[in-house]
Enzyme design. Structure first.
Site, short mmCIF file in Angstrom:
data_model
loop_
_atom_site.label_atom_id
_atom_site.label_comp_id
_atom_site.label_asym_id
_atom_site.label_seq_id
_atom_site.Cartn_x
_atom_site.Cartn_y
_atom_site.Cartn_z
N ASP A 1 8.50 4.36 6.54
CA ASP A 1 8.23 3.08 7.18
C ASP A 1 7.97 3.25 8.69
O ASP A 1 8.25 4.31 9.26
CB ASP A 1 9.45 2.16 6.97
CG ASP A 1 9.08 0.69 6.91
OD1 ASP A 1 8.00 0.33 7.42
OD2 ASP A 1 9.88 -0.10 6.37
N ASP B 1 4.47 -6.78 3.25
CA ASP B 1 5.83 -7.28 3.01
C ASP B 1 5.80 -8.63 2.33
O ASP B 1 6.83 -9.13 1.91
CB ASP B 1 6.59 -7.39 4.33
CG ASP B 1 7.29 -6.10 4.69
OD1 ASP B 1 7.18 -5.13 3.92
OD2 ASP B 1 7.95 -6.04 5.75
C1 GLA Z 1 10.01 -3.05 6.49
C2 GLA Z 1 9.37 -2.75 5.15
C3 GLA Z 1 10.18 -3.40 4.05
C4 GLA Z 1 11.58 -2.89 4.08
C5 GLA Z 1 12.18 -3.12 5.45
C6 GLA Z 1 13.52 -2.44 5.59
O1 GLA Z 1 9.91 -4.40 6.80
O2 GLA Z 1 8.05 -3.15 5.14
O3 GLA Z 1 9.59 -3.15 2.80
O4 GLA Z 1 11.59 -1.54 3.76
O5 GLA Z 1 11.35 -2.62 6.48
O6 GLA Z 1 14.08 -2.64 6.83
#
Ligand code: GLA
Length: 724
Positions: A485, A547
């Site tokens: 990420d 997301d």
């Molecule tokens: C980001 C990612 C999510 C999740 C969060 C965790 O927003 O896109 O899918 O993994 O971080 O903090």
């Protein structure tokens, strides 16, 4: 005929149904003559306005030409593809033809992601230009992948002078498209967090129009893709050009229509963050950009990109393989979990047919436990207060679970290596490892986003640290999948070019780790699709698309993303209803059928909260996703109807063996409206196909199409199309 045709100083690169030509003028300038449909003789030259004192107006003859590699000065008043500061500070250069070479195949680029191909799939033309005043050499590399109608360009500036020079602008692709009487429309994929890749179209007007990222990354805001189409281009008809930058850093993309109607397309690194010193005897290599041409609309343009990126860009061992159906605990637990909760989710998921359990954010941090996004980032040590017994014990325990087909459950892990919370042991030990700016012994206030700073990956010590800590986790524990990420942009660069140095450092880290752990299924993520770019696609097979897991929004996001990126590179998960991002309530089947449009399918749900009906339905949906997977991974995508154009979007994936799967949707119920026909595409002429047990001739499916009795909001249908 060879894919690269050279006649004297005239050069044409041939795709199967496209050509790209330029020549050397009598003065030694490279002049563009054609990019578009196939052309096997010299294009009629653009009427040249004679170079002479009688010519009035600002543009000189030089500035009125279609220039292949526009440099700075000399009477061309458009934005240059290259600008180099040299000598006592001048930015004028004049690169003139020196020599050329044709090479079989297409090689990668040192330190940068790049397309690749052997002599059967690609040919490369290298053109060397020299500026004798500045003592600089520019080597342009043009590669053609004929089967994909793809033309790939990058360039290298070699400093042959005895002083430093500074590269200030480097558009990997630049092309001066000739005056189009009917005009042109420009396409871009723009948005923000949880609303990525919205298709935006505008008419190209006189002057400059473009978009850029200054975030240090390709970003949610704009994807590094620019499309150019004729005003009436559709999914199946009309000219469509796509320009896609193989790079993960800040970029800029533009079309500039000059006074004579020529459209200059530029795509490359963002000049506002480029200030790259090249010492004597050294060189600078630009990232590469891919230009694709389709004479059959946007659908074919996308399929060219998809095949090229699957077969000649992504190096992952997973790119062509079906992905395991996963469960991810993020939306089920957020930071609130312990080892029992995670085991319990994995156990229940194994019973319904999942084969991979992914532990998302929150598993690490000892002195500063990661119980929210305010602490712990950077400290990649398991938090044993949360996961008693440690990570390895949990992985082993989960590994003993079997799904309904007797397969052991694999384990996946979330990491965000490039970032650090100020509340972390790493930041305490190395505050100098973060990106920040200052002057005169003082710092500007550091900018936080999501309570975190960004590490400075331009520093080799930081790169080595990440390779070690992440490498150690992966060597010590049986991790089958990594979600990498990146949740913050580079708000503050110490100097503009640190951004590029960071990206080169990132490529080194990711390349080292993915090469060392080739069997791991790596998934990119940047608060969703914030780094969905061809650069990172070199190293891993795909990325978390957004997301936003709301299926209606996802239809838009996934459709936009599919303009360039193969569906095999997208991930889609079924999440709860009401949706956590939008609050929208939708049926399970609709959510699942939308997620199935992606190559990597999974659940982002707490199985403890399944209703009796969901418990009954989910295993069937998982099996359906597995049945569909080969179509998504290997197939060609036909966007039969796009969600921003209709209430009834539909997508067809055709496998190389000719069989297909159709996924169709009704978003809202429409009273007193008959079902519109869904007209298929891409079927083999004259063949018969079986759909839901009924046989149809190919032309019937193409012309009359299929109709479904829709009833209600958020309805969906999955239909297999078998060739008889
Ligand atoms: C980001 C990612 C999510 C999740 C969060 C965790 O927003 O896109 O899918 O993994 O971080 O903090």
């Amino acid at each position: 005929m060879s894919a690269v045709q050279v006649e004297g100083k005239r050069f044409t690169l041939h795709g199967d149904s496209s050509s790209y030509s330029f020549y050397v003028s009598e003065h030694g300038d490279l002049i563009h003559s054609h990019f578009g449909g196939a052309s096997h003789s010299d294009p009629s030259p653009a009427p040249v306005i004679p170079d002479g004192g009688w010519l009035q107006g600002n543009s000189t003859a030089y500035g009125r030409a279609q220039r292949e590699f526009p440099d700075n000065g000399n009477g061309d008043f458009g934005l240059p593809a290259v600008r180099v500061r040299h000598g006592a500070g001048t930015t004028v250069t004049r690169f003139l033809y020196d020599s050329h070479q044709v090479v079989e195949g297409k090689k990668g680029l040192e330190g940068l992601p790049a397309t690749f191909g052997d002599g059967k799939s690609a040919t490369t033309l290298l053109i060397t230009l020299k500026d004798k005043v500045a003592r600089l050499t520019a080597t342009l590399s043009y590669a053609v992948f004929p089967a994909h109608n793809a033309f790939v360009r990058s360039f290298k500036i070699y400093n042959g002078s005895d002083q430093d020079v500074v590269v200030e602008a480097a558009a990997s692709f630049s092309v001066d498209l000739g005056h189009a009487a009917e005009g042109r429309d420009m396409l871009q994929l723009s948005g923000e967090w949880a609303r990525e890749a919205q298709i935006i179209t505008r008419r190209v007007q006189s002057g400059f129009q473009g978009f850029q990222s200054l975030t240090g990354f390709s970003s949610h805001l704009h994807n590094p893709f620019l499309g150019l189409v004729s005003p009436h281009t559709t999914e199946t008809t009309g000219d469509a050009y796509g320009f896609s930058l193989v790079y993960t850093g800040s970029f800029s993309a533009s079309v500039e229509r000059n006074a004579t109607g020529i459209d200059r397309v530029l795509i490359g690194m963002n000049p506002l963050q480029l200030d790259w010193t090249v010492s004597p005897g050294k060189s600078f290599t630009s990232p590469e950009a891919v230009a694709v041409y389709s004479d059959k609309g946007l659908g074919q343009m996308s399929r060219h990109f998809h095949r090229l990126y699957r077969d000649h860009l992504s190096k992952s061992s997973w790119t062509h393989k079906d992905r395991p159906v996963l469960i991810n605990n993020w939306e089920a637990t957020y930071f609130d979990f312990d080892e029992e909760k995670i085991y319990n989710i994995a156990e229940k998921a194994s019973e319904i047919g999942c084969s991979l359990a992914v532990l998302d954010d929150g598993w690490f941090g000892t002195k500063y436990p990661r119980n929210s996004d305010s602490a712990g980032l950077g400290d990649w040590k398991v938090n044993e207060n949360k996961l008693r017994g440690g990570l390895d014990a949990l992985v082993q325990r989960i590994g003993k679970l079997k799904n309904d087909r007797g397969e052991s459950i694999k384990f996946g892990l979330w990491v965000e290596p490039e970032h650090v919370n100020p509340a972390s042991e790493l930041f305490e030990a190395h505050p100098e490892w973060t990106l920040h700016a200052g002057a005169n012994g003082q710092e500007y206030p550091r900018v936080q986003q999501r309570n975190q700073y960004i590490l400075d990956l331009s520093q080799v010590a930081v790169q080595d640290h990440l390779i070690k800590v992440i490498g150690d986790i992966l060597s010590l524990t049986a991790i089958s999948y990594v979600k990498w990420d990146c949740n913050k942009a580079m708000e503050q660069l110490p100097t503009p070019s640190v951004g590029h140095a960071y990206i080169l450092g990132l490529y080194r880290v990711v390349d080292t780790l993915t090469t060392r752990f080739p069997d791991i299924l790596w998934e990119g993520c940047a608060s969703g699709g914030g780094r969905f770019d061809p650069g990172l696609l070199q190293y891993w097979p795909g990325s978390w698309t957004s997301d936003c897991t709301d299926p209606v929004d996802r239809l838009h996001i996934q459709t936009g993303t599919s303009l360039v990126y193969p569906p095999s590179s997208m991930s889609g998960h079924v999440s709860a209803s009401p949706n956590h991002q939008t609050g929208r309530e939708t049926p399970l089947a609709f959510r699942a059928h939308v997620a199935m449009l992606c190559g990597s399918f999974g659940l982002e749900l707490d199985p403890n909260h399944f209703s009796a009906q969901e418990k009954k339905d989910i295993p069937g949906l998982i099996h359906l996703s597995e049945r569909i997977s080969p179509y998504i991974i290997q197939g060609d995508l036909y966007r039969l109807a796009r969600p921003e154009q209709t209430n009834w979007p539909a997508f067809l994936y055709l496998k190389p063996d000719g069989s297909g799967v159709l996924l169709a949707y009704q978003i809202h119920n429409k009273i007193n409206t008959s079902s519109p026909a869904i007209r298929l595409q891409g079927l083999e002429p004259g063949r018969t196909y079986k759909v839901d047990g009924v046989e149809y001739k190919e032309d019937t499916l193409l012309s009359a199409g299929l109709r479904f009795p829709w009833k209600g909001d958020y309805q969906s249908k999955v239909v297999f199309i078998d060739r008889v």
